[in-house]
Design an enzyme around this catalytic site. Structure first.
Site, mmCIF file in Angstrom:
data_model
loop_
_atom_site.group_PDB
_atom_site.id
_atom_site.type_symbol
_atom_site.label_atom_id
_atom_site.label_comp_id
_atom_site.label_asym_id
_atom_site.label_seq_id
_atom_site.Cartn_x
_atom_site.Cartn_y
_atom_site.Cartn_z
ATOM 1 N N CYS A 114 0.850 -1.188 0.000
ATOM 2 C CA CYS A 114 0.000 0.000 0.000
ATOM 3 C C CYS A 114 0.889 1.241 0.000
ATOM 4 C CB CYS A 114 -0.891 -0.021 1.236
ATOM 5 S SG CYS A 114 -1.797 1.511 1.471
ATOM 6 N N CYS A 117 -3.969 7.084 -1.670
ATOM 7 C CA CYS A 117 -5.290 7.064 -2.326
ATOM 8 C C CYS A 117 -6.379 7.650 -1.428
ATOM 9 C CB CYS A 117 -5.668 5.647 -2.721
ATOM 10 S SG CYS A 117 -4.445 4.890 -3.777
ATOM 11 N N THR A 166 -4.186 5.010 7.476
ATOM 12 C CA THR A 166 -3.129 4.690 6.522
ATOM 13 C C THR A 166 -2.199 5.887 6.304
ATOM 14 O OG1 THR A 166 -4.479 3.074 5.385
ATOM 15 C CG2 THR A 166 -2.734 4.087 4.095
ATOM 16 N N GLU A 169 -0.207 1.918 9.212
ATOM 17 C CA GLU A 169 -1.449 2.373 9.837
ATOM 18 C C GLU A 169 -1.144 2.749 11.283
ATOM 19 O OE1 GLU A 169 -1.581 -0.855 8.401
ATOM 20 O OE2 GLU A 169 -2.210 0.035 6.497
ATOM 21 N N HIS A 212 -13.173 5.523 -3.578
ATOM 22 C CA HIS A 212 -12.170 4.691 -2.905
ATOM 23 C C HIS A 212 -12.348 3.202 -3.208
ATOM 24 C CE1 HIS A 212 -8.814 4.623 -0.333
ATOM 25 N NE2 HIS A 212 -9.377 3.985 0.664
ATOM 26 N N TYR A 241 -9.282 0.464 -5.207
ATOM 27 C CA TYR A 241 -8.694 -0.822 -4.838
ATOM 28 C C TYR A 241 -8.186 -1.607 -6.046
ATOM 29 C CZ TYR A 241 -9.046 -0.400 0.100
ATOM 30 O OH TYR A 241 -8.824 0.016 1.389
ATOM 31 N N CYS A 296 -5.595 -0.830 -7.149
ATOM 32 C CA CYS A 296 -4.167 -0.942 -6.771
ATOM 33 C C CYS A 296 -3.809 -2.384 -6.465
ATOM 34 C CB CYS A 296 -3.869 -0.058 -5.570
ATOM 35 S SG CYS A 296 -4.705 -0.590 -4.055
ATOM 36 N N GLU A 322 -6.679 -5.299 4.485
ATOM 37 C CA GLU A 322 -7.128 -3.994 3.992
ATOM 38 C C GLU A 322 -8.096 -4.198 2.815
ATOM 39 O OE1 GLU A 322 -4.075 -1.299 2.530
ATOM 40 O OE2 GLU A 322 -5.682 -0.222 1.526
HETATM 41 C C1 LIG Z 1 -5.293 -1.802 6.602
HETATM 42 C C2 LIG Z 1 -6.418 -0.826 6.750
HETATM 43 C C3 LIG Z 1 -6.220 0.492 6.364
HETATM 44 C C4 LIG Z 1 -7.244 1.439 6.544
HETATM 45 N N1 LIG Z 1 -7.011 2.749 6.216
HETATM 46 C C5 LIG Z 1 -7.933 3.692 6.520
HETATM 47 C C6 LIG Z 1 -7.675 5.089 6.311
HETATM 48 O O1 LIG Z 1 -6.627 5.475 5.825
HETATM 49 N N2 LIG Z 1 -8.618 5.979 6.660
HETATM 50 C C7 LIG Z 1 -9.791 5.604 7.200
HETATM 51 O O2 LIG Z 1 -10.600 6.461 7.495
HETATM 52 N N3 LIG Z 1 -10.084 4.300 7.417
HETATM 53 C C8 LIG Z 1 -9.179 3.343 7.089
HETATM 54 N N4 LIG Z 1 -9.475 1.998 7.307
HETATM 55 C C9 LIG Z 1 -10.704 1.678 8.001
HETATM 56 C C10 LIG Z 1 -11.769 0.927 7.237
HETATM 57 O O3 LIG Z 1 -12.563 1.811 6.486
HETATM 58 C C11 LIG Z 1 -12.564 0.160 8.292
HETATM 59 O O4 LIG Z 1 -11.750 -0.924 8.703
HETATM 60 C C12 LIG Z 1 -13.904 -0.337 7.807
HETATM 61 O O5 LIG Z 1 -14.775 0.739 7.593
HETATM 62 C C13 LIG Z 1 -14.534 -1.313 8.826
HETATM 63 O O6 LIG Z 1 -14.584 -0.732 10.098
HETATM 64 P P1 LIG Z 1 -14.001 -1.522 11.356
HETATM 65 O O7 LIG Z 1 -12.612 -1.931 11.026
HETATM 66 O O8 LIG Z 1 -14.199 -0.653 12.530
HETATM 67 O O9 LIG Z 1 -14.821 -2.835 11.459
HETATM 68 P P2 LIG Z 1 -16.251 -3.037 12.150
HETATM 69 O O10 LIG Z 1 -17.100 -1.853 11.822
HETATM 70 O O11 LIG Z 1 -16.076 -3.385 13.558
HETATM 71 O O12 LIG Z 1 -16.785 -4.269 11.327
HETATM 72 C C14 LIG Z 1 -16.576 -5.628 11.717
HETATM 73 C C15 LIG Z 1 -17.753 -6.460 11.226
HETATM 74 O O13 LIG Z 1 -18.947 -6.026 11.863
HETATM 75 C C16 LIG Z 1 -19.933 -5.673 10.901
HETATM 76 N N5 LIG Z 1 -20.652 -4.493 11.408
HETATM 77 C C17 LIG Z 1 -20.127 -3.314 11.801
HETATM 78 N N6 LIG Z 1 -21.103 -2.472 12.207
HETATM 79 C C18 LIG Z 1 -22.256 -3.124 12.068
HETATM 80 C C19 LIG Z 1 -23.604 -2.787 12.321
HETATM 81 N N7 LIG Z 1 -23.949 -1.597 12.801
HETATM 82 N N8 LIG Z 1 -24.547 -3.709 12.042
HETATM 83 C C20 LIG Z 1 -24.204 -4.915 11.543
HETATM 84 N N9 LIG Z 1 -22.939 -5.293 11.293
HETATM 85 C C21 LIG Z 1 -21.974 -4.425 11.553
HETATM 86 C C22 LIG Z 1 -19.165 -5.358 9.625
HETATM 87 O O14 LIG Z 1 -19.949 -5.546 8.450
HETATM 88 C C23 LIG Z 1 -18.007 -6.355 9.721
HETATM 89 O O15 LIG Z 1 -18.403 -7.603 9.239
HETATM 90 C C24 LIG Z 1 -8.476 1.042 7.087
HETATM 91 C C25 LIG Z 1 -8.669 -0.300 7.447
HETATM 92 C C26 LIG Z 1 -7.658 -1.220 7.290
HETATM 93 C C27 LIG Z 1 -7.901 -2.656 7.726
#
Ligand SMILES: Cc1cc2nc3c(=O)[nH]c(=O)nc-3n(C[C@H](O)[C@H](O)[C@H](O)COP(=O)(O)OP(=O)(O)OC[C@H]3O[C@@H](n4cnc5c(N)ncnc54)[C@H](O)[C@@H]3O)c2cc1C
Length: 507
Positions: A103, A107, A194, A260, A295, A299, A301, A449
């Site tokens: 990564c 982006c 990120t 991250e 965004h 992906y 990428c 990711e």
């Molecule tokens: C390597 C990496 C880089 C990233 N980089 C960035 C970045 O630069 N900037 C940024 O802003 N974000 C970034 N993200 C964040 C990414 O957008 C989030 O990981 C993603 O939105 C999921 O949120 P979470 O990780 O909190 O998972 P969760 O929201 O906890 O999700 C876990 C599971 O629970 C489910 N779930 C969550 N909420 C609910 C609900 N209300 N009802 C039912 N099911 C639910 C989901 O569908 C999923 O299956 C990055 C993530 C990763 C892993």
């Protein structure tokens, strides 16, 4: 915001620009004195530096002429003026995936810039605010400096079933705590950010649809990464400390890595001129949806990273003397088919871009979601096939220190040999690269990711469901089945939304 005559122009100048900042970064419970020289952090800086290098080497691909400055600027800071701009973002992303195998972290900022550009335009049209003018000024400023922008959207979110204002702790979503005539103060934390330390500015945005009760959470603003009140806690990646060991074989991809961190804001000040949304909660969903639209097809990428992994799998098959076997060839074809499926849907989303009211072009939301949904699955299958071709040694291989050891090194040299004409060390290196990409440090970017970045899989299914136009499709079926006659003329007139874009002849 000071003016400059020339911004960061080379990869070396970019790396220099990261030195000497007052960043509060914790890693292993200790403050990091200098992120640039830290062996675990440096590979992520090298990956961002490639975006500067590519701009010099392939300017048509990685730069564009800015309508705001009239100058050639890095494409990561460019606002898409036409369909070709959106398409070229994808081509640049694939190229950088190929060059780094990880990564390259820019982006999120690019997609946030483009999403915010059209959203601020529409907020101003509705409320006669001046966010768009402010934002254009900020864009021109970052372009002149050639800064790196981190997109900070994902809040830590606490109880996922509750809205921001319903959380037991109000800080689980970033929000305004205090106002003065000069600006606002925010508190909260953004997770998984990120490239945040490798950026110069953070663009803070809401993470989800908001309601009237969440007005203080509807805040968008730009903050320098070294602003007072920010603490970074560095994220661990699988096998990350290998880059702190001697040698360069075991890390797999010694030069490049992702980054991250958790970003904690404690009463961080945003001056008025850097606020681009403040309380217009009903525009939070527009911003989030436009950001994820760009965004999710960014992906693409991963198809560039996939190119590296397919190359590594083909190479290890050769080194093992198995490359002529038909099943090996077929598995490489399958990996390529899956990889190009990612690219095809992403690039199609970009080609099917349409102008927003602000004039900037937005990718096709249906196809962008289909692209990202593939990305939540296909890299796992490509990785499975790469591990199949690699053989078990990719996880049982002794260390580089043993390979270099005077006592047992010669034994490894002898017994780890594959084809006689291939040096044992080359075989080890390619196995470590496959390990790095499918289990190690760069599996963070290539796999997890791919799963969660830009939203977990269910988020794409929701967007796909919203746009699948089932009533229209049912009418098509009923017409042909003879259930409902003489619908044809009406059906043609009803082509709208996604199908409106599909059948738009203005291409
Ligand atoms: C390597 C990496 C880089 C990233 N980089 C960035 C970045 O630069 N900037 C940024 O802003 N974000 C970034 N993200 C964040 C990414 O957008 C989030 O990981 C993603 O939105 C999921 O949120 P979470 O990780 O909190 O998972 P969760 O929201 O906890 O999700 C876990 C599971 O629970 C489910 N779930 C969550 N909420 C609910 C609900 N209300 N009802 C039912 N099911 C639910 C989901 O569908 C999923 O299956 C990055 C993530 C990763 C892993």
């Amino acid at each position: 915001m000071d003016e400059v005559t020339e911004g960061i122009s080379t990869a070396e100048a970019y790396i220099e620009s990261l030195r000497g900042r007052a960043l509060k970064v914790y890693l292993f419970g200790e403050l990091v004195a200098d992120i640039v020289e830290h062996p675990m952090i440096r590979p992520s800086i090298n990956a961002v530096a490639e975006t500067f290098q590519l701009a010099l080497q392939e300017p048509e691909l990685a730069t564009a002429i800015s309508p705001f400055t009239g100058k050639r600027v890095n494409r990561f800071l460019h606002i898409a003026q036409k369909r070709e701009d959106v398409v070229l973002q994808n081509k640049m992303q694939r190229r950088l995936g190929q060059l780094t195998g990880t990564c390259f972290q820019r982006c999120v900022g690019m997609d946030a810039f483009n999403a915010l550009y059209s959203t601020t335009f529409e907020i101003d049209a509705c409320y006669h605010t001046n966010y768009h003018t402010r934002f254009r000024k900020f864009i021109a400023y970052t372009q002149n400096h050639n800064f790196v922008i981190g997109g900070a959207m994902t809040d830590v979110k606490g109880d996922r079933s509750l809205a921001p204002h319903q959380q037991a702790d109000p800080d689980l979503f970033v929000h305004i705590t205090r106002r003065t005539s000069e600006g606002v103060y925010i508190t909260g934390a953004k997770a998984h950010q990120t490239g945040c330390l490798n950026s110069h500015w953070l663009l803070v945005m809401p993470t989800m649809r908001l309601t009237d009760n969440d007005r203080n959470y509807a805040i968008v603003g730009a903050i320098p990464v070294d602003a007072k009140g920010i603490t970074y806690i560095y994220g661990r990646q699988s096998c990350d400390t290998r880059s702190m060991e001697t040698g360069d074989i075991d890390s797999g991809n010694a030069h490049y890595g992702g980054q991250e961190a958790m970003v904690i804001f404690e009463e961080v000040f945003i001056p008025n001129e850097l606020i681009f949304m403040d309380g217009e909660y009903e525009f939070a969903s527009m911003l989030v949806e436009r950001f994820t639209c760009y965004h999710r097809r960014s992906y693409v990428c991963k198809s560039g990273v996939g190119d590296v992994l397919i190359g590594a799998a083909a190479t290890i098959a050769e080194f093992n003397g198995a490359d002529k076997a038909s099943h090996i060839k077929d598995k490489l074809v399958e990996m390529t088919h899956l990889n190009e499926t990612i690219y095809a849907t992403g690039i199609a989303a970009s080609y099917q871009s349409k102008p927003t009211l602000s004039g900037t072009y937005l990718a096709d939301d249906m196809l962008a979601n289909v692209c990202k949904h593939h990305v939540t699955r296909l890299p796992y299958e490509i990785s499975r096939l790469a591990q199949d071709l690699a053989g078990g040694l990719m996880v049982t291989l002794p260390s580089e220190q043993d390979f270099r050891s005077e006592t047992v090194g010669h034994l490894l040299e002898k017994y780890l040999k594959g084809r006689a004409d291939v040096p044992t060390e080359h075989r080890m290196r390619i196995l470590r690269l496959i390990e790095n990409m499918t289990l190690g440090r760069n599996a963070v970017g290539y796999l997890t990711e791919s799963m969660h970045g830009a939203g977990s899989p269910q988020a794409q299914r929701i967007q796909i469901a919203r746009q699948m136009q089932l009533d229209f499709k049912k009418q098509l079926a009923k017409e042909l089945a003879g259930i409902k006659k003489r619908q044809k003329d009406m059906l043609i007139k009803e082509i709208s939304d996604y199908f409106g874009r599909v059948f738009d002849t203005n291409v």
